[in-house]
Enzyme design. Structure first.
Site, PDB file in Angstrom:
ATOM      1  N   LYS A   1      49.971  39.847  92.892  1.00 16.07           N
ATOM      2  CA  LYS A   1      48.774  39.763  93.747  1.00 16.07           C
ATOM      3  C   LYS A   1      47.531  39.510  92.892  1.00 16.07           C
ATOM      4  O   LYS A   1      46.408  39.565  93.376  1.00 16.07           O
ATOM      5  CB  LYS A   1      48.619  41.037  94.561  1.00 16.07           C
TER       6      LYS A   1
ATOM      7  N   HIS B   1      50.115  50.981 103.671  1.00 16.72           N
ATOM      8  CA  HIS B   1      51.255  50.059 103.627  1.00 16.72           C
ATOM      9  C   HIS B   1      52.546  50.886 103.675  1.00 16.72           C
ATOM     10  O   HIS B   1      52.567  52.037 103.233  1.00 16.72           O
ATOM     11  CB  HIS B   1      51.163  49.291 102.301  1.00 16.72           C
TER      12      HIS B   1
ATOM     13  N   ASP C   1      46.896  53.469  95.745  1.00 17.20           N
ATOM     14  CA  ASP C   1      47.655  52.226  95.856  1.00 17.20           C
ATOM     15  C   ASP C   1      46.650  51.084  95.652  1.00 17.20           C
ATOM     16  O   ASP C   1      45.873  50.758  96.540  1.00 17.20           O
ATOM     17  CB  ASP C   1      48.301  52.176  97.255  1.00 17.20           C
TER      18      ASP C   1
ATOM     19  N   CYS D   1      53.218  45.106 107.437  1.00 16.73           N
ATOM     20  CA  CYS D   1      53.718  46.302 106.738  1.00 16.73           C
ATOM     21  C   CYS D   1      52.830  47.529 106.903  1.00 16.73           C
ATOM     22  O   CYS D   1      52.857  48.436 106.077  1.00 16.73           O
ATOM     23  CB  CYS D   1      53.920  46.052 105.251  1.00 16.73           C
TER      24      CYS D   1
ATOM     25  N   GLN E   1      45.982  45.810  96.677  1.00 16.85           N
ATOM     26  CA  GLN E   1      45.042  44.797  97.193  1.00 16.85           C
ATOM     27  C   GLN E   1      43.723  44.787  96.427  1.00 16.85           C
ATOM     28  O   GLN E   1      42.929  43.862  96.598  1.00 16.85           O
ATOM     29  CB  GLN E   1      44.751  45.046  98.690  1.00 16.85           C
TER      30      GLN E   1
HETATM   31  C1  LIG Z   1      48.304  47.827 100.146  1.00 21.67           C
HETATM   32  C2  LIG Z   1      49.645  47.430  99.607  1.00 21.67           C
HETATM   33  N1  LIG Z   1      50.408  48.353  99.002  1.00 21.67           N
HETATM   34  C3  LIG Z   1      51.614  48.074  98.495  1.00 21.67           C
HETATM   35  C4  LIG Z   1      52.136  46.794  98.595  1.00 21.67           C
HETATM   36  C5  LIG Z   1      53.488  46.524  98.022  1.00 21.67           C
HETATM   37  O1  LIG Z   1      53.393  45.612  96.964  1.00 21.67           O
HETATM   38  P1  LIG Z   1      54.702  44.918  96.387  1.00 21.67           P
HETATM   39  O2  LIG Z   1      55.348  44.234  97.544  1.00 21.67           O
HETATM   40  O3  LIG Z   1      54.187  43.956  95.369  1.00 21.67           O
HETATM   41  O4  LIG Z   1      55.542  45.996  95.811  1.00 21.67           O
HETATM   42  C6  LIG Z   1      51.409  45.802  99.234  1.00 21.67           C
HETATM   43  C7  LIG Z   1      51.958  44.452  99.418  1.00 21.67           C
HETATM   44  O5  LIG Z   1      51.605  43.733 100.323  1.00 21.67           O
HETATM   45  C8  LIG Z   1      50.115  46.123  99.746  1.00 21.67           C
HETATM   46  O6  LIG Z   1      49.356  45.218 100.362  1.00 21.67           O
END
Ligand SMILES: Cc1ncc(COP(=O)(O)O)c(C=O)c1O
Length: 402
Positions: free
Chosen positions: A217, A114, A191, A355, A194
């Site tokens: 999430k 991401h 990270d 993203c 998900q």
């Molecule tokens: C794999 C992953 N990492 C990081 C994020 C970022 O999360 P947030 O927007 O809640 O900061 C997301 C959000 O879609 C994600 O899917």
């Protein structure tokens, strides 16, 4: 009463198939009640009031840190509250990387990451002269252990990967990966955005150094998240912000003594209602049982994938995804037009690059449609979606604009 009755969203949208859960999940009533109760009954600040409502607020806030720690198999002292996974990953890059990485050190990522697990590292390329390298994905988009092994070398000081990627949705074996990364004398950042709402996570058993995630999430409020880090690393790291609440003392000469972690990273009045709501989300998921999530979603996911694969006009990019996320496209129709057409039929999906803008090489498509399921979705919704998809055509999507 069924589980869907816990989600007031469906009172307002009884016929909507909400399939955008990888973007954010819906909120159950207990989470909404916890946030409302804070605003209506407590409304006090924490760690600075000598009166009953402040003490109760503080108790609920601190209890959430304990609940989260237990939820991921660690202790409260390792849990730093942030505004979400993005801020948590920025805290790793700027609170750790900026101070302990140096020119020509390598941070290893993958092309499936991401933006929030890519751009903070790009900042350090500019600021420090570090290098970012990418583990090659195989033809299906997996990160294999062999590829990780081959990508590690003496200059790799930190590896940062998603536990589950937000498009392809393969689960990485973070425990095995941690062993390889540590054998290379590097740190392992995961990270978990998900993964955290879908599979049981134990950061201690996995032996990861950092684990980042967001409450929204996993049924919780937006604007609140967590960075887990090992104690010795948190002690080395520097906070992104300083101010009220994160220091023991300071004087006019500029000498400052910071508190120990996690308080060191949490200056200013935090997102109190978000944290309290987060606690209610953890309770809800514990009652549901994290081990039941995959069991519930698996048949829905399987039916949706098989149904789509049977359609000659549809390409599914991740038919073997472990998590209930399906990335697909429809021949000759722009992804956004597919999403708009589904919206007309009361189906909410996401379209675009999601993203993860460097994944095009694996998807062989610039944009795709993403359907992501969660515990309140039903087989009837999946059947409705497949019916609509079986009938989609360029003419019908063009009709939307006439
Ligand atoms: C794999 C992953 N990492 C990081 C994020 C970022 O999360 P947030 O927007 O809640 O900061 C997301 C959000 O879609 C994600 O899917």
């Amino acid at each position: 009463m069924g589980l869907r009755d816990d989600f007031p969203f469906f009172k307002h949208h009884p016929d909507l198939a909400y399939f955008d859960n990888a973007a954010t999940t819906l909120k159950p009533q207990p989470v909404i009640d916890a946030v409302t109760d804070y605003y209506e009954r407590l409304s006090s600040n924490i760690h600075r009031g000598d009166y009953e409502t402040s003490r109760e607020t503080e108790m609920k806030y601190d209890a959430t840190r304990d609940k989260i720690a237990k939820f991921i198999g660690t202790e409260a002292k390792n849990i730093v509250f942030t505004s979400g996974a993005s801020e948590s990953l920025n805290l790793v890059a700027h609170g750790y990387g900026r101070h302990f990485l140096k020119k020509d050190d390598v941070v290893l990522l993958s092309a499936a990451e991401h933006a929030s697990n890519t751009l903070p590292w790009f900042n350090l390329v500019e600021e420090l002269g570090i290098k970012v390298e990418f583990i090659p994905l195989d033809a299906t988009g997996h990160i294999t252990m062999e590829a990780l092994k081959e990508s590690l070398h003496e200059h790799v000081k930190l590896v940062s990967l998603a536990h589950i990627s937000n498009i392809l949705a393969y689960v990485n074996d973070i425990q095995e990966m941690a062993k390889l990364v540590h054998a290379n004398d590097a740190l392992f950042c995961v990270d978990g955005a998900q993964a955290i709402g879908h599979i049981p996570v134990n950061v201690v058993e996995s032996d990861v150094d950092f684990y980042a995630f967001s409450a929204h999430k996993m049924l919780g409020p937006s604007g609140v998240g967590v960075l887990f880090a090992k104690e010795e690393i948190l002690e080395m790291m520097k906070p992104l912000n300083t101010g009220g609440g994160n220091n023991v003392r300071y004087n006019a000469c500029g000498s400052v003594t910071l508190k120990k972690a996690p308080a060191k990273f949490e200056s200013g009045t935090p997102n109190i209602e978000g944290v309290i709501g987060f606690g209610a989300a953890i309770d809800y998921l514990n009652d549901y049982g994290m081990e039941n999530i995959h069991t519930y979603l698996q048949p829905l996911h399987k039916r949706a994938v098989e149904g789509l694969m049977a359609m000659s006009h549809v390409t599914v990019y991740n038919p073997e995804a472990d998590n209930a996320i399906i990335a697909f496209s429809v021949e000759g129709i722009f992804a956004q037009d597919v999403a708009a057409y589904l919206d007309r039929h009361n189906i909410a999906v996401r379209s675009g690059e999601h993203c993860a803008k460097m994944l095009n090489g694996v998807l062989h498509a610039e944009k795709s449609v993403r359907l992501s399921l969660y515990i309140y979705n039903t087989m009837e919704e999946v059947e409705h979606f497949l019916n609509v998809m079986s009938d989609i055509s360029l003419e019908k999507t063009i009709d939307l604009y006439i």
